[in-house]
Design an enzyme around this catalytic site. Structure first.
Site, PDB file in Angstrom:
ATOM      1  N   ASP A  15     122.790  84.126  19.962  1.00 48.56           N
ATOM      2  CA  ASP A  15     122.962  85.557  19.794  1.00 48.56           C
ATOM      3  C   ASP A  15     122.546  86.203  21.120  1.00 48.56           C
ATOM      4  O   ASP A  15     121.861  85.592  21.943  1.00 48.56           O
ATOM      5  CB  ASP A  15     122.157  86.103  18.610  1.00 48.56           C
ATOM      6  CG  ASP A  15     122.742  87.419  18.087  1.00 48.56           C
ATOM      7  OD1 ASP A  15     123.442  88.108  18.847  1.00 48.56           O
ATOM      8  OD2 ASP A  15     122.487  87.774  16.918  1.00 48.56           O
TER       9      ASP A  15
HETATM   10  C1  BGC Z   1     124.462  90.695  16.968  1.00 54.23           C
HETATM   11  C2  BGC Z   1     125.631  89.745  16.898  1.00 54.23           C
HETATM   12  C3  BGC Z   1     126.695  90.174  17.860  1.00 54.23           C
HETATM   13  C4  BGC Z   1     126.101  90.234  19.258  1.00 54.23           C
HETATM   14  C5  BGC Z   1     127.085  90.655  20.312  1.00 54.23           C
HETATM   15  C6  BGC Z   1     123.975  90.884  18.388  1.00 54.23           C
HETATM   16  O1  BGC Z   1     123.052  91.903  18.469  1.00 54.23           O
HETATM   17  O2  BGC Z   1     123.413  90.223  16.164  1.00 54.23           O
HETATM   18  O3  BGC Z   1     126.141  89.666  15.598  1.00 54.23           O
HETATM   19  O4  BGC Z   1     127.779  89.301  17.790  1.00 54.23           O
HETATM   20  O5  BGC Z   1     125.036  91.174  19.255  1.00 54.23           O
HETATM   21  O6  BGC Z   1     127.432  91.976  20.149  1.00 54.23           O
END
Ligand code: BGC
Length: 741
Positions: free
Chosen positions: A267
């Protein structure tokens, strides 16, 4: 669905990267006639150390890799489950303000799950894949499959509810659809990201059975059945180690036991240590920059490979997994042009929204609306004029089109019915203040209604309601901090902005009141439910939300959605509430999943609690009768069950046939019942169909912590079948043998 097959000319790839070669001299990594693994072997053998390192960490907010020397393009990732996100800066989250990044907004996770229709979700996945091709995205960061452990989790709207089987079926369908269209799915957030409060740090303490039986099955099915090519390591910790660099989850379970061959993508900003990320299974470190060379899997990792701290084989394995994604999307050979915002994509979006709507209550058959008798409608409520596709943070989409509830109702009502609108209330705009408090939350309400404003808005709405044949109140939550939103959880289950008081007042002046809830999680209804004849859970509906809503309200579509999450009477009734702060949101940085397996309906059933609306529940404008349960075959560890379902009303409609299994003889505690099969079946008035439900070995098994295997304790298992977890008119037994899976 239209999907143009790419016309791939030989010259198209011969000239890629400035290479000019004849067909005979094509290097192996460019030769589409060779098996992918051979092509990857060849490419890896040509890469320098720093080129390899470039492939395993971000080179932009949503891109990585790229080896111009060899014609290897960037790998472009993008959010997110409900559509292709708008373009943001290379080193920031700021939108670039382009005009070519509008996309179809599909409904988000909770809506998708409420359809109970994997075939439909597979076509939604295909449409999303086509949009990814058109927008040049290789990996869509979706689906999100975290289990709704508490109804407070701000991101439940983005997930598929509380049940591992339903979540698995929907996830597998979504992934297959997407990957059928040259787009890699990235199932997220692995694992145990069940709350947003303190998501970056919280350490989850969960027992092995709950881990295996509740929280991991959707990921496991995504890998084993969906063939997902990437998985996102979550922000939170598990057993003291961050999930994006967690040896047990990534090396042992995911890559070891499940044989995952794709890439683990962190993530964004979820990596904390070079050694742990390198050695514990993270394959691509993502984040939003700007100093990408300082990433844990960048310079520090390169140095470690150079000085022998980390074996080259570890790096090569990561590179290989990343290249598998790249090759799967066809970009090395010429990818489909895809298509964006097509009528077909909008049609799928609308169908998902329609099929998801859950009719919670319909006393006196108030719905569907009969336009010949209803001459005036008062639409009340701010959610009738809001759009939602852009909200919720990463899952937001810059929607090419989004119909509001009011627009949908106006369009459908036509010119013989007078429609008036009165907003009735105004949601406070919540603004988060950093740093957050000890519970991880802080907020100030910037624009809450003043008491005077509240009275004025409500009084106007009451006047409109009084003078109309029918009142449609459209309320619920919004995508904002402390409601349905990434990064925060809700504080309670109440409807904000005094909506409950307003609903009670509306009911007092006009008995023909329909409450439409637009939100992604359960809300309390105790104060007003008895006085309101009809309630429709509409969820967030994507691009065609308003039209979908109108078609259900006016009976063009018969509602067939079922709840993917229990609607409790109150917060006090929920499983995490019983455990106090240690069970949610956690104390001293640790959250203890004390309820173990008893998540969602497993809790309410086992504790004999009557929820407001149970899991799997949903009414229809017609009625269905169940008969003739038969166990038509039972192998050693599997079974096939049949039953007959008849539409006993006078409208066509779809019923979700749900099968629950109970194990009364296992030597370990088991929930009272568990969903193990379901099927959605459409029936004309008076029509009957025989529905077949397959039960594989896992339907009877529990995870044995002693043997570390899924285990079936042979004997008679109860099966119950019906249209909701609390309405199961058919029952029987299935005999299966001992098994270790
Ligand atoms: C989220 C993810 C997301 C990523 C990119 C993170 O903060 O938890 O689900 O894909 O950001 O935007």
């Amino acid at each position: 669905m239209s999907y143009a097959t790419p016309v791939l000319t030989l010259t198209a790839f011969l000239f890629l990267g400035g290479l000019v070669a004849s067909a005979e001299s094509l290097p192996a990594y460019r030769d589409p006639s060779l098996p992918v693994e051979k092509r990857i072997d060849d490419l890896i053998s040509r890469l320098t150390l720093s080129e390899k390192i470039g492939i395993v960490h971000a080179a932009g907010t949503f891109r990585s890799g790229s080896v111009p020397r060899l014609g290897v393009p960037y790998l472009y990732t993008d959010d997110g489950p409900q559509g292709v996100r708008e373009e943001v800066g290379v080193t920031s989250w700021g939108p670039t303000g382009q005009t070519d990044d509008y996309a179809t907004a599909m409904p988000p996770g909770a809506t998708v799950a409420a359809t109970w229709d994997p075939a439909l979700i597979e076509s939604m996945g295909q449409a999303l894949g086509e949009e990814c091709c058109a927008r040049g995205k290789n990996v869509l960061l979706a689906p999100g499959v975290n289990i709704a452990r508490t109804p407070l989790c701000g991101r439940n709207y983005d997930y598929y509810g509380e049940d591992p089987w339903l979540t698995s079926r929907i996830a597998v369908a979504y992934i297959r659809g997407l990957q059928e269209r040259q787009t890699v799915a990235c199932v997220k957030h692995f694992a145990l990201n069940n709350q947003e409060v303190m998501r970056g740090t919280i350490d989850v303490d969960v027992d092995e059975r709950a881990l295996r039986e509740i929280y991991l099955p959707a990921f496991e099915a995504s890998v084993r059945e969906g063939g997902v090519l990437s998985i996102m390591g979550a922000y939170n910790q598990f057993r003291g180690q961050h999930c994006a660099e967690n040896d047990y989850l990534l090396n042992q379970v995911l890559k070891g036991e499940w044989g995952f061959r794709g890439a683990v993508i962190s993530d964004w900003g979820a990596v904390h240590d070079t050694r742990e990320a390198a050695m514990n299974g993270c394959d691509l470190e993502m984040g939003s920059g700007p100093h990408f060379d300082d990433y844990y899997l960048a310079r520090a990792f390169e140095k470690g490979v150079q000085d022998g701290t980390y074996p080259m084989a570890v790096l090569d394995d990561k590179v290989r997994r990343n290249l598998r994604m790249l090759y799967a999307t066809g970009v090395m050979d010429g990818r489909s042009a895809g298509s964006l915002n097509t009528p077909e994509h909008l049609a799928v979006s609308r169908q998902v929204a329609q099929e998801a709507m859950v009719l919670l209550k319909n006393d006196g058959a108030l719905l569907p609306i009969d336009p010949t008798r209803c001459r005036s409608i008062a639409v009340i409520g701010e959610n009738a004029v809001r759009t939602f596709a852009a909200g919720g943070n990463s899952a937001g989409v810059k929607a090419f089109r989004e119909t509001t509830a009011l627009a949908g109702i106006l369009e459908r009502a036509g010119d013989k019915t007078n429609v008036v609108f009165s907003v009735g209330y105004r949601q406070p705009i919540v603004h988060l203040v950093w740093p957050r408090d000890k519970a991880g939350v802080a907020r100030t309400e910037l624009t809450a209604m003043s008491p005077e404003e509240q009275t004025t808005l409500a009084d106007r709405a009451i006047a409109a309601a009084r003078s109309s044949d029918l009142v449609i109140f459209v309320g619920g939550l919004i995508h904002q901090a402390t409601y349905d939103d990434e990064g925060t959880d809700r504080r309670d289950l109440s409807l904000p902005a005094h909506q409950s008081e307003l609903i009670s007042r509306l009911a007092a002046v006009n008995p023909h009141l329909v409450v439409v809830l637009i939100d992604g999680s359960p809300v309390e209804m105790g104060g007003w439910l008895k006085s309101v004849p009809a309630v429709l859970q509409a969820w967030y509906g994507g691009s065609e939300a308003g039209r979908a809503l109108a078609s259900v309200l006016f009976g063009d579509v018969n509602p067939s959605g079922r709840l993917p999450i229990t609607f409790p009477q109150s917060l006090e009734q929920t499983p995490t509430y019983a455990g106090g702060a240690r069970a949610y949101p956690g104390v001293k940085g640790v959250v203890h999943y004390d309820e173990g397996l008893l998540v969602g309906y497993r809790w309410y059933d086992t504790k004999n609690l009557k929820p407001l609306f149970p899991f799997g529940y949903g009414l229809s404008y017609t009625s269905f009768a169940y008969s003739d349960l038969k166990v038509v075959s039972a192998g050693a560890d599997a079974a096939r069950v049949e039953c007959t379902v008849k539409n006993t009303g006078d409208r066509a409609g779809a019923e979700v046939v749900e099968l629950y299994v109970h194990d009364g003889h296992a030597p370990v505690p088991r929930p009272v019942k568990e969903l193990k099969a379901f099927a959605k079946v459409t029936l004309a008035p008076g029509e009957s169909k025989v529905v077949t439900l397959e039960l594989g070995p896992r339907a009877f098994a529990y995870y044995s912590t002693g043997t570390r295997h899924w285990t079936v304790d042979g004997g008679d298992f109860d099966v119950q079948v019906g249209g909701s977890s609390r309405d199961l008119p058919l029952s029987g037994t299935v005999r299966v043998a001992n098994a270790q899976l």
